[in-house]
Enzyme design. Structure first.
Site, PDB file in Angstrom:
ATOM      1  N   SER A 221     -27.709  36.398  20.383  1.00 39.19           N
ATOM      2  CA  SER A 221     -27.031  34.949  21.520  1.00 39.19           C
ATOM      3  C   SER A 221     -26.134  36.074  21.868  1.00 39.19           C
ATOM      4  O   SER A 221     -26.249  37.614  22.183  1.00 39.19           O
ATOM      5  CB  SER A 221     -26.182  33.864  20.670  1.00 39.19           C
ATOM      6  OG  SER A 221     -25.687  33.196  22.090  1.00 39.19           O
ATOM      7  N   ASN A 222     -25.008  35.653  23.283  1.00 39.18           N
ATOM      8  CA  ASN A 222     -24.024  36.931  23.833  1.00 39.18           C
ATOM      9  C   ASN A 222     -22.869  36.366  24.026  1.00 39.18           C
ATOM     10  O   ASN A 222     -22.411  34.960  23.295  1.00 39.18           O
ATOM     11  CB  ASN A 222     -25.273  36.742  25.375  1.00 39.18           C
ATOM     12  CG  ASN A 222     -25.326  35.600  25.945  1.00 39.18           C
ATOM     13  OD1 ASN A 222     -24.608  35.237  26.821  1.00 39.18           O
ATOM     14  ND2 ASN A 222     -26.410  35.425  26.291  1.00 39.18           N
ATOM     15  N   HIS A 223     -21.929  36.660  24.826  1.00 36.54           N
ATOM     16  CA  HIS A 223     -20.949  36.318  24.963  1.00 36.54           C
ATOM     17  C   HIS A 223     -20.049  35.400  26.024  1.00 36.54           C
ATOM     18  O   HIS A 223     -19.020  34.441  26.181  1.00 36.54           O
ATOM     19  CB  HIS A 223     -19.618  37.327  24.924  1.00 36.54           C
ATOM     20  CG  HIS A 223     -19.164  38.167  24.446  1.00 36.54           C
ATOM     21  ND1 HIS A 223     -19.039  38.100  23.163  1.00 36.54           N
ATOM     22  CD2 HIS A 223     -19.712  39.406  24.186  1.00 36.54           C
ATOM     23  CE1 HIS A 223     -18.958  39.107  22.248  1.00 36.54           C
ATOM     24  NE2 HIS A 223     -19.383  40.320  23.114  1.00 36.54           N
TER      25      HIS A 223
END
Ligand code: CTP
Length: 418
Positions: A221-223
């Site tokens: 995923s990402n931030h």
């Protein structure tokens, strides 16, 4: 008790206009009630009002600068604040409203910040007239109040009681609690009525990250926190749009009046967007994963697995897909997250994905990126327009994007408020 029960006006923007009557002192209590209910409050005062209650008092209680002069000294370029304030507010509440300012509102006078804002406000206006009894019942005042009512202004009549003159009669400003209740009731009526420049428009906003499953317990995923997209959904709903917010996994509460669809992976988001692909306006602010595990494991990969299969394959580009079948009159807005060659890359994406606007941001710049309350973006349009916004709270960036890209507002009219 839920957060919304605690803060029934969370996210609501009240612009309080104070005019110069003795009852102006009551507005300190009113500001506190709105703040306690979670509203964001800004205050404009006529110069006379500041003789009854100081801008310092109302500025401290509202936690925002109080505007008095339409042409403040030493503030070059701030003269468009009357427009910015008018666009910002969900409700412009004038309390107390003196006989003098009442007649200016009827005539469309524009001699102070308060009267200028009254002419530019796109939101509903509510007034609480307060004056001595004989003034209050004078035919000139009654006729002016009727005129405001006929223009759609909500008039909260004054109360009967002891007046500053020592006389008893109608003309008293209602207590802060009563004004607060009346304004809250008006705000919930507005939320249900879908009025505003985007009334009747279907808007889809995507927000947050996507999660690509490696095995039942792990993901890529990402931030992204989703804040920018949620603020965009809120900004569109506040302008009367019918908004569907398609959100990846985030921990944010749904903005009022917005329908939310929760998704996990890029494939889920793509399917959800496809279900809404005929919307009038689609804003892809989600940080969509570009890759997904080619062969996700059905069971948890054990740590003694000699070499876990981490082969990735590209995901579908949702926005490019929408762009390839954009219908006439549909507006597509994308985001470009770039750390290098921002303008060039963003322009490339704008063209390749057949967008009307792209919002360029660079997470490495101060005040921008994931997990901050602010953002700093540049908007680029297919017709070569370019607007650079300063570092602003994400809610104001969202307002600016909706105003510029969706409503076509002149960039000069959306100067930041502070
Ligand atoms: N986007 C999308 N589907 C993807 C990837 C991105 O719809 N699989 C959308 C994003 O929501 C955003 C825009 O495309 O509105 C640009 O996303 P960005 O991550 O900046 O660029 P990419 O197209 O992914 O290209 P790159 O990663 O090479 O910069």
């Amino acid at each position: 008790m839920s957060a919304t029960e605690n803060k029934p006006l969370a996210g609501r923007r009240i612009l309080l206009g104070v005019t110069g009557g003795i009852a102006a002192y009551k507005t300190a209590g009113l500001v506190r009630l709105f703040k306690k209910a979670g509203a964001d409050v800004r205050v404009v005062m006529t110069p006379d009002a500041s003789r009854f209650v100081t801008p310092l008092t109302l500025g401290t209680l509202s936690e925002n600068e109080v505007h008095v002069e339409i042409f403040p000294e030493n503030e070059a370029g701030s003269w468009t604040k009357h427009v910015a304030l008018g666009l910002w507010a969900d409700l412009f509440l004038v309390a107390p409203l003196t006989a003098q300012t009442l007649s200016k509102l009827v005539d469309g006078a524009c001699d102070s910040m308060l009267t200028a804002v009254a002419l530019t406000a796109r939101c509903p206006i509510m007034v609480c007239p307060a004056m001595d009894h004989d003034m209050y019942i004078h035919p000139a005042i009654r006729s002016n109040l009727d005129t405001l009512s006929s223009r759609g202004v909500e008039v909260m009549e004054a109360e009967h009681g002891e007046l500053a003159s020592g006389l008893i009669g109608q003309g008293r400003l209602p207590e802060p609690e009563s004004i607060f209740e009346h304004a809250s009731e008006l705000l919930s009526r507005i939320a249900g009525s879908s009025s505003g420049p985007l009334a009747g428009k279907r808007v889809v906003v995507t927000a947050g990250p996507t999660r690509e499953r490696i095995d039942p317990v792990r993901f890529i995923s990402n931030h992204s926190t989703g804040t920018m997209g949620f603020e965009l959904a809120r900004a569109a709903a506040r302008r009367g749009a019918d908004v569907v917010l398609i959100a990846g996994p985030v921990s944010l509460s749904t903005p009022e009046g917005v329908r939310r669809v929760d998704v996990e992976s890029t494939a889920d988001m793509h399917a959800a967007v496809n279900g809404q692909a005929d919307a009038d306006i689609i804003i892809m602010s989600a940080a969509v994963a570009d890759f997904t595990p080619a062969r996700p494991s059905e069971s948890k990969i054990k740590k003694d697995a000699s070499s876990p299969d981490m082969t990735l394959k590209p995901t579908a580009d949702i926005l490019a897909d929408l762009g390839s079948r954009k219908r006439d009159g549909q507006l597509l807005v994308g985001f470009a997250l770039e750390t290098d060659n921002g303008l060039e890359n963003a322009r490339g994406k704008l063209q390749r994905k057949n967008l009307d606007w792209i919002v360029l941001n660079n997470p490495k710049k101060a005040g921008a990126g994931f997990g901050t309350g602010t953002n700093r973006v540049t908007l680029l349009a297919a017709d070569d327009q370019r607007v650079d916004l300063p570092v602003l709270p994400k809610s104001e960036v969202a307002d600016a994007i909706i105003e510029l890209a969706v409503l076509g507002t002149d960039p000069d009219a959306i100067d930041p408020l502070s």
